[in-house]
Design a protein around this motif. Structure first.
Motif, mmCIF file in Angstrom:
data_model
loop_
_atom_site.group_PDB
_atom_site.id
_atom_site.type_symbol
_atom_site.label_atom_id
_atom_site.label_comp_id
_atom_site.label_asym_id
_atom_site.label_seq_id
_atom_site.Cartn_x
_atom_site.Cartn_y
_atom_site.Cartn_z
ATOM 1 N N ILE A 1 68.379 11.316 123.898
ATOM 2 C CA ILE A 1 67.734 11.504 125.204
ATOM 3 C C ILE A 1 68.364 12.667 125.952
ATOM 4 N N GLN A 2 69.689 12.775 125.889
ATOM 5 C CA GLN A 2 70.367 13.870 126.573
ATOM 6 C C GLN A 2 69.982 15.222 125.990
ATOM 7 N N ALA A 3 69.887 15.299 124.662
ATOM 8 C CA ALA A 3 69.532 16.570 124.020
ATOM 9 C C ALA A 3 68.139 17.034 124.439
ATOM 10 N N ALA A 4 67.238 16.105 124.687
ATOM 11 C CA ALA A 4 65.857 16.446 125.031
ATOM 12 C C ALA A 4 65.658 16.717 126.515
ATOM 13 N N ASN A 5 66.688 16.494 127.317
ATOM 14 C CA ASN A 5 66.501 16.563 128.774
ATOM 15 C C ASN A 5 67.576 17.390 129.476
ATOM 16 N N THR A 6 67.959 18.488 128.854
ATOM 17 C CA THR A 6 68.926 19.371 129.488
ATOM 18 C C THR A 6 68.229 20.203 130.569
ATOM 19 N N PRO A 7 68.985 20.697 131.544
ATOM 20 C CA PRO A 7 68.369 21.512 132.600
ATOM 21 C C PRO A 7 67.623 22.732 132.067
ATOM 22 N N ILE A 8 68.167 23.391 131.035
ATOM 23 C CA ILE A 8 67.495 24.580 130.513
ATOM 24 C C ILE A 8 66.145 24.228 129.893
ATOM 25 N N LEU A 9 66.055 23.067 129.243
ATOM 26 C CA LEU A 9 64.776 22.647 128.664
ATOM 27 C C LEU A 9 63.800 22.230 129.755
ATOM 28 N N HIS A 10 64.258 21.491 130.737
ATOM 29 C CA HIS A 10 63.362 21.092 131.833
ATOM 30 C C HIS A 10 62.803 22.326 132.547
ATOM 31 N N GLN A 11 63.635 23.326 132.746
ATOM 32 C CA GLN A 11 63.165 24.553 133.375
ATOM 33 C C GLN A 11 62.095 25.232 132.521
ATOM 34 N N ALA A 12 62.309 25.244 131.210
ATOM 35 C CA ALA A 12 61.325 25.847 130.309
ATOM 36 C C ALA A 12 60.031 25.043 130.279
ATOM 37 N N PHE A 13 60.136 23.719 130.298
ATOM 38 C CA PHE A 13 58.925 22.882 130.349
ATOM 39 C C PHE A 13 58.111 23.200 131.605
#
Length: 255
Positions: free
Chosen positions: A61-73
């Motif tokens: 869950i942590q790997a899928a929800n990092t700030p850099i990924l959320h920003q890209a989403f």
């Protein structure tokens, strides 16, 4: 971030290095190794690929929800238009093996069920990308050219949008669309390589394929969807289109 969006619209994917920490990659690898039933001894690698399902442990869950990924989403799908991943699944663990894999055909991942939800080959894809906002490739091990990297056809998402458009909301079944993948053979091919911690964020229509492992260390990768919180829409009265939607619109406008 504007450059990220334009690259995504043009090519159908973006590569994000250091998308999650190496410590999380290591924690995930330990769990995956355990569940394969194999050990680092090559004598235990009995098949070219072992598929594992959903994982809800904290490292995933942590790997899928990092700030850099959320920003890209937010940038690619639109703020508030995607649902956070509370699991990470679909792990095709690929091993160096003398046998060729039987799952290396060019295809687009399906996103909503057909008449029989248990028959994945009959799952469907439509021009609105019902149910899926992105295809994601999470590299939990280092992946070089020899380590069975996913093959990607650059820009193929635009061809697929045009293929799907005449079929409307019903779309096409997974196998029916895969049979039309030859129409994207003109696209440049690249490999989804990179160090552990790399994530490829792909347009849901991107044509891709597996391949055999010619290296020495098994490849551990997850390929989950990012689910849409609201439908992908190619006609918005306010004109506030995400890059996922803009790519579809631009493809259809060029017909």
């Amino acid at each position: 971030m504007q450059e990220l969006a334009e690259s995504f619209i043009r090519d159908g994917f973006v590569q994000i290095e250091n998308a999650f920490p190496l410590a999380l990659a290591e924690a995930v690898r330990k769990i995956i190794w355990r569940d394969t039933g194999c050990t680092p001894d090559p004598a235990t690698w009995k098949a070219p690929v072992i598929r594992l399902g959903e994982y809800t442990q904290e490292p995933f869950i942590q790997a899928a929800n990092t700030p850099i990924l959320h920003q890209a989403f937010d940038q690619l799908v639109g703020k508030g238009r995607w649902a956070p991943r509370m699991s990470l699944g679909s792990f095709p663990v690929r091993f160096p093996h003398s046998e060729a894999p039987q799952d290396d055909g060019w295809h687009v991942d399906a996103s909503f069920p057909g008449p029989n939800p248990n028959d994945y080959m009959a799952w469907r894809i439509n021009v609105h990308s019902q149910g899926r906002a992105l295809l994601m490739l999470f590299l939990f091990s280092d992946v070089s050219d020899n380590d069975a990297p996913t093959r990607i056809r650059v820009g193929s998402h635009l061809d697929v949008a045009r293929i799907l458009e005449p079929f409307g909301a019903d779309g096409l079944a997974f196998l029916k669309l895969a049979q039309r993948a030859e129409h994207t053979s003109h696209c440049k091919e690249v490999l989804a390589t990179g160090p552990a911690g790399t994530v490829y964020l792909c347009h849901p229509f991107l044509v891709h394929a597996a391949q055999g492992h010619r290296g020495h260390v098994p490849r551990i990768m997850a390929q989950p969807p990012l689910f849409a919180k609201e439908p992908i829409t190619i006609v918005r009265p306010d004109g506030n289109y995400s890059p996922v939607e803009r790519a579809i619109r631009e493809a259809l406008a060029s017909v």
